[in-house]
Structures are given as C-alpha cells and as structure tokens.
Scaffold this active site. Structure first.
Site, PDB file in Angstrom:
ATOM      1  N   MET A  75       0.800  -1.226   0.000  1.00 46.49           N
ATOM      2  CA  MET A  75       0.000   0.000   0.000  1.00 46.49           C
ATOM      3  C   MET A  75       0.835   1.280   0.000  1.00 46.49           C
ATOM      4  O   MET A  75       0.305   2.374   0.161  1.00 46.49           O
ATOM      5  CB  MET A  75      -0.962   0.005   1.187  1.00 46.49           C
ATOM      6  CG  MET A  75      -1.911  -1.169   1.213  1.00 46.49           C
ATOM      7  SD  MET A  75      -2.829  -1.326  -0.327  1.00 46.49           S
ATOM      8  CE  MET A  75      -3.368  -3.019  -0.192  1.00 46.49           C
ATOM      9  N   CYS A  76       2.143   1.156  -0.177  1.00 42.34           N
ATOM     10  CA  CYS A  76       2.999   2.343  -0.238  1.00 42.34           C
ATOM     11  C   CYS A  76       2.884   3.009  -1.605  1.00 42.34           C
ATOM     12  O   CYS A  76       2.806   2.339  -2.629  1.00 42.34           O
ATOM     13  CB  CYS A  76       4.462   1.974   0.010  1.00 42.34           C
ATOM     14  SG  CYS A  76       4.830   1.654   1.731  1.00 42.34           S
ATOM     15  N   HIS A  77       2.911   4.317  -1.586  1.00 40.01           N
ATOM     16  CA  HIS A  77       2.895   5.084  -2.825  1.00 40.01           C
ATOM     17  C   HIS A  77       4.301   5.150  -3.420  1.00 40.01           C
ATOM     18  O   HIS A  77       5.272   5.269  -2.669  1.00 40.01           O
ATOM     19  CB  HIS A  77       2.425   6.524  -2.555  1.00 40.01           C
ATOM     20  CG  HIS A  77       1.014   6.614  -2.085  1.00 40.01           C
ATOM     21  ND1 HIS A  77       0.647   6.387  -0.772  1.00 40.01           N
ATOM     22  CD2 HIS A  77      -0.125   6.908  -2.749  1.00 40.01           C
ATOM     23  CE1 HIS A  77      -0.660   6.547  -0.652  1.00 40.01           C
ATOM     24  NE2 HIS A  77      -1.150   6.855  -1.831  1.00 40.01           N
ATOM     25  N   MET A 114       8.263   4.527   5.684  1.00 35.23           N
ATOM     26  CA  MET A 114       8.436   3.152   5.201  1.00 35.23           C
ATOM     27  C   MET A 114       9.706   3.020   4.363  1.00 35.23           C
ATOM     28  O   MET A 114      10.378   1.994   4.413  1.00 35.23           O
ATOM     29  CB  MET A 114       7.212   2.694   4.397  1.00 35.23           C
ATOM     30  CG  MET A 114       5.959   2.545   5.248  1.00 35.23           C
ATOM     31  SD  MET A 114       6.172   1.520   6.737  1.00 35.23           S
ATOM     32  CE  MET A 114       6.708  -0.023   6.043  1.00 35.23           C
ATOM     33  N   GLU A 115      10.040   4.042   3.622  1.00 29.20           N
ATOM     34  CA  GLU A 115      11.257   4.011   2.812  1.00 29.20           C
ATOM     35  C   GLU A 115      12.496   3.968   3.703  1.00 29.20           C
ATOM     36  O   GLU A 115      13.444   3.217   3.431  1.00 29.20           O
ATOM     37  CB  GLU A 115      11.300   5.215   1.867  1.00 29.20           C
ATOM     38  CG  GLU A 115      10.331   5.134   0.705  1.00 29.20           C
ATOM     39  CD  GLU A 115       8.860   5.337   1.054  1.00 29.20           C
ATOM     40  OE1 GLU A 115       8.005   5.068   0.199  1.00 29.20           O
ATOM     41  OE2 GLU A 115       8.538   5.766   2.188  1.00 29.20           O
ATOM     42  N   ASP A 129      23.893 -11.218   4.785  1.00 34.32           N
ATOM     43  CA  ASP A 129      24.128 -12.058   3.614  1.00 34.32           C
ATOM     44  C   ASP A 129      25.609 -12.130   3.246  1.00 34.32           C
ATOM     45  O   ASP A 129      26.126 -13.203   2.948  1.00 34.32           O
ATOM     46  CB  ASP A 129      23.331 -11.535   2.415  1.00 34.32           C
ATOM     47  CG  ASP A 129      23.588 -12.347   1.163  1.00 34.32           C
ATOM     48  OD1 ASP A 129      23.387 -13.578   1.203  1.00 34.32           O
ATOM     49  OD2 ASP A 129      24.000 -11.766   0.144  1.00 34.32           O
TER      50      ASP A 129
END
Length: 160
Positions: A75-77, A114-115, A129
C-alpha cells in the site's frame, strides 16, 4: 483520533488517496542494529570479506530498497525521493554492534517512514548475507523509526 483510511467501504485494504494532501518537505530517519562476532567485525573493518566491501554494498542495497519500497510494501505510494543517506557506526561497548541509520527525504503528499525503515532493514540484511559464511550467528536487533518531519501529523521523535 482520525478515521483510519486504509480500508474501503467493504473493509478491504486500499491505497489511500493522497491527492488532496498538501505537498510538504518530509524526512524520516530509521535505525537498525546488527550484532556480529569479533571475527566479522574484524573482517568488515579490515575489508577482508571475500564478497567485497560489506558496508559499501549494504549502503547501495539500502538506497535501492528505499527507492523500491512501493514494490514490496503493497500500500505504499511510489515517491520521488530527493535524498537517501545510509550511515554506519560501530558500538563496541556491548559486544560488536553495527548501527545502521537510513535518512530519506522527499517533497510530496505522503511521508517516507516506510522508505527509511526498508532501507535500514535491507542494509542490515545485506551485511548478514555478505558475512554469513563467516558466522551465521549474527542477530538483527531492533529496527525503528527514530524521527520524521513534515506532513499533517507533524514531527515525531522516538522517546527512547
């Protein structure tokens, strides 16, 4: 408290319509911590990890993650990001802790929390990793939003 707008009339998830929101400068700072062994610390700081310069690769990973957040968080733009910075600091006071900070900036109608969180998380995962062949016992600890500015809800800074 305002009505939560992430659901449509049928109670299903939707991307929020932000077209009527004011364009403002928005920033977000997120932090993630990775606990590593002495051997990994020495390999990263001595740049002897066989896969390459761990922090340089993690920095690029964090930047790429921020730019592509809308592709992995449903749902992120998609946002026109104007700046992304990933930084690393070691804290040896309690073992070997690598603190990763991601700062993201935009001028837009919705925030970049969110970014920033995605960038910090991806950078931590990249370190894991690249170093897992040395020791799989690394621990990715808390990832948190430290602060954000701009937007209707105003500024935020973590109280910890």
């Amino acid at each position: 408290m305002s009505k939560f707008t992430h659901f449509n009339q049928e109670g299903r998830a939707r991307m929020v319509d932000v077209s009527d929101k004011e364009i403002t400068t928005r920033t977000a700072l997120a932090k993630s911590t990775l606990i590593v062994s002495k051997e990994i610390h020495e390999a990263i700081t001595g740049k002897t990890v066989e896969k390459g310069d761990v922090l340089s690769v993690a920095q690029v990973s964090g930047i790429m993650a921020a730019k592509n957040t809308h592709q992995i968080i449903p749902m992120c733009h998609p946002l026109p990001l104007s700046g992304i910075d990933i930084s690393f600091t070691w804290d040896l006071s309690d073992g070997y802790a690598l603190h990763i900070e991601a700062t993201v900036k935009t001028s837009g109608r919705t925030g970049v929390e969110m970014e920033a969180l995605t960038a910090a998380s991806a950078a931590a995962l990249t370190v894991y990793d690249m170093c897992k062949a040395i020791d799989k016992g690394m621990i990715i600890r808390e990832t948190a939003l430290v602060s954000k500015t701009g937007g209707k809800s105003g500024d935020y800074h973590i109280d910890k």
